[in-house]
Design a protein around this motif. Structure first.
Motif, PDB file in Angstrom:
ATOM      1  N   MET A 256      15.400   4.513  42.853  1.00  0.00           N
ATOM      2  CA  MET A 256      13.952   4.445  43.069  1.00  0.00           C
ATOM      3  C   MET A 256      13.603   3.267  43.957  1.00  0.00           C
ATOM      4  O   MET A 256      14.286   2.245  43.959  1.00  0.00           O
ATOM      5  CB  MET A 256      13.220   4.304  41.737  1.00  0.00           C
ATOM      6  CG  MET A 256      13.419   5.459  40.778  1.00  0.00           C
ATOM      7  SD  MET A 256      12.609   5.193  39.181  1.00  0.00           S
ATOM      8  CE  MET A 256      10.923   5.614  39.622  1.00  0.00           C
ATOM      9  N   THR A 257      12.490   3.395  44.670  1.00  0.00           N
ATOM     10  CA  THR A 257      11.941   2.295  45.452  1.00  0.00           C
ATOM     11  C   THR A 257      11.152   1.387  44.515  1.00  0.00           C
ATOM     12  O   THR A 257      10.749   1.811  43.429  1.00  0.00           O
ATOM     13  CB  THR A 257      11.002   2.813  46.564  1.00  0.00           C
ATOM     14  OG1 THR A 257       9.885   3.460  45.941  1.00  0.00           O
ATOM     15  CG2 THR A 257      11.718   3.760  47.515  1.00  0.00           C
TER      16      THR A 257
ATOM     17  N   ALA B  74       7.161   0.583  40.122  1.00  0.00           N
ATOM     18  CA  ALA B  74       5.919  -0.078  39.712  1.00  0.00           C
ATOM     19  C   ALA B  74       4.863   0.923  39.234  1.00  0.00           C
ATOM     20  O   ALA B  74       4.048   0.591  38.368  1.00  0.00           O
ATOM     21  CB  ALA B  74       5.368  -0.924  40.852  1.00  0.00           C
ATOM     22  N   GLU B  75       4.873   2.134  39.774  1.00  0.00           N
ATOM     23  CA  GLU B  75       3.899   3.156  39.371  1.00  0.00           C
ATOM     24  C   GLU B  75       3.989   3.502  37.892  1.00  0.00           C
ATOM     25  O   GLU B  75       3.057   4.045  37.311  1.00  0.00           O
ATOM     26  CB  GLU B  75       4.089   4.428  40.198  1.00  0.00           C
ATOM     27  CG  GLU B  75       3.656   4.289  41.632  1.00  0.00           C
ATOM     28  CD  GLU B  75       3.986   5.521  42.462  1.00  0.00           C
ATOM     29  OE1 GLU B  75       4.511   6.520  41.900  1.00  0.00           O
ATOM     30  OE2 GLU B  75       3.724   5.483  43.673  1.00  0.00           O
ATOM     31  N   ASN B  76       5.115   3.190  37.256  1.00  0.00           N
ATOM     32  CA  ASN B  76       5.335   3.530  35.860  1.00  0.00           C
ATOM     33  C   ASN B  76       4.850   2.458  34.883  1.00  0.00           C
ATOM     34  O   ASN B  76       5.047   2.596  33.675  1.00  0.00           O
ATOM     35  CB  ASN B  76       6.825   3.792  35.621  1.00  0.00           C
ATOM     36  CG  ASN B  76       7.289   5.046  36.306  1.00  0.00           C
ATOM     37  OD1 ASN B  76       7.109   6.135  35.789  1.00  0.00           O
ATOM     38  ND2 ASN B  76       7.854   4.897  37.503  1.00  0.00           N
TER      39      ASN B  76
ATOM     40  N   ARG C 217       2.455  -5.088  41.092  1.00  0.00           N
ATOM     41  CA  ARG C 217       3.716  -4.848  41.815  1.00  0.00           C
ATOM     42  C   ARG C 217       4.531  -6.125  41.910  1.00  0.00           C
ATOM     43  O   ARG C 217       5.747  -6.098  41.852  1.00  0.00           O
ATOM     44  CB  ARG C 217       3.435  -4.286  43.202  1.00  0.00           C
ATOM     45  CG  ARG C 217       3.055  -2.815  43.154  1.00  0.00           C
ATOM     46  CD  ARG C 217       2.904  -2.252  44.517  1.00  0.00           C
ATOM     47  NE  ARG C 217       4.203  -2.215  45.180  1.00  0.00           N
ATOM     48  CZ  ARG C 217       4.532  -1.346  46.109  1.00  0.00           C
ATOM     49  NH1 ARG C 217       3.672  -0.452  46.495  1.00  0.00           N
ATOM     50  NH2 ARG C 217       5.715  -1.394  46.667  1.00  0.00           N
ATOM     51  N   GLN C 218       3.836  -7.258  42.028  1.00  0.00           N
ATOM     52  CA  GLN C 218       4.517  -8.545  42.115  1.00  0.00           C
ATOM     53  C   GLN C 218       5.290  -8.828  40.817  1.00  0.00           C
ATOM     54  O   GLN C 218       6.431  -9.295  40.857  1.00  0.00           O
ATOM     55  CB  GLN C 218       3.510  -9.659  42.392  1.00  0.00           C
ATOM     56  CG  GLN C 218       4.149 -11.018  42.570  1.00  0.00           C
ATOM     57  CD  GLN C 218       3.117 -12.084  42.890  1.00  0.00           C
ATOM     58  OE1 GLN C 218       1.913 -11.847  42.829  1.00  0.00           O
ATOM     59  NE2 GLN C 218       3.580 -13.264  43.223  1.00  0.00           N
ATOM     60  N   THR C 219       4.695  -8.529  39.687  1.00  0.00           N
ATOM     61  CA  THR C 219       5.362  -8.727  38.398  1.00  0.00           C
ATOM     62  C   THR C 219       6.587  -7.827  38.285  1.00  0.00           C
ATOM     63  O   THR C 219       7.667  -8.275  37.878  1.00  0.00           O
ATOM     64  CB  THR C 219       4.382  -8.447  37.239  1.00  0.00           C
ATOM     65  OG1 THR C 219       3.298  -9.363  37.336  1.00  0.00           O
ATOM     66  CG2 THR C 219       5.051  -8.568  35.890  1.00  0.00           C
ATOM     67  N   ILE C 220       6.425  -6.572  38.652  1.00  0.00           N
ATOM     68  CA  ILE C 220       7.556  -5.625  38.591  1.00  0.00           C
ATOM     69  C   ILE C 220       8.635  -6.045  39.573  1.00  0.00           C
ATOM     70  O   ILE C 220       9.833  -5.971  39.266  1.00  0.00           O
ATOM     71  CB  ILE C 220       7.076  -4.182  38.841  1.00  0.00           C
ATOM     72  CG1 ILE C 220       6.078  -3.761  37.757  1.00  0.00           C
ATOM     73  CG2 ILE C 220       8.251  -3.220  38.919  1.00  0.00           C
ATOM     74  CD1 ILE C 220       6.584  -3.870  36.321  1.00  0.00           C
ATOM     75  N   SER C 221       8.247  -6.527  40.752  1.00  0.00           N
ATOM     76  CA  SER C 221       9.226  -7.005  41.734  1.00  0.00           C
ATOM     77  C   SER C 221      10.047  -8.157  41.172  1.00  0.00           C
ATOM     78  O   SER C 221      11.251  -8.250  41.416  1.00  0.00           O
ATOM     79  CB  SER C 221       8.544  -7.433  43.024  1.00  0.00           C
ATOM     80  OG  SER C 221       8.046  -6.310  43.695  1.00  0.00           O
TER      81      SER C 221
END
Length: 109
Positions: free
Chosen positions: A28-29, A34-36, A41-45
């Motif tokens: 996955m990208t 992050a969509e999940n 997005r920064q936290t998920i990154s």
């Protein structure tokens, strides 16, 4: 000098475990991951970065997209480390089960 993160600290976080579960099913990208989640997005990154540093994820680039892949070899290392403890608990639970069966048999006499 880059310090290695502890793989056990990495998998202790429920969000990172959820990310591993997603990526174990398919590469996955970061955006798709992050969509999940109900996090930025920064936290998920940051979570992805930690998993990548621990080698629980690997990445490949296809054109402009980066895909993260699950690394089963690293998880195997964790499983090998856990095996003696699993065996110990299985033995203890089997012993308890045998004791309870013996106690039940003695009360039914």
């Amino acid at each position: 000098m880059r310090t290695r993160r502890d793989v056990f600290q990495a998998i202790a976080d429920p969000t990172r475990r959820a990310i591993l579960g997603l990526v174990a099913l398919q590469a996955m990208t970061p955006g798709a991951i992050a969509e999940n989640f109900n996090a930025s997005r920064q936290t998920i990154s940051k979570h992805i970065q930690i998993l990548n540093e621990c080698e629980l994820l690997s990445q490949t680039q296809t054109g402009r997209e980066i895909y993260y892949h699950f690394n089963p070899k690293k998880m195997q290392e964790i499983a090998v480390w856990l095996e003696p403890y699993r065996k110990m608990w299985d033995d203890r639970l089997d012993g308890m089960d045998n004791l309870l069966k013996e106690m039940q048999a003695n009360t039914n006499k």
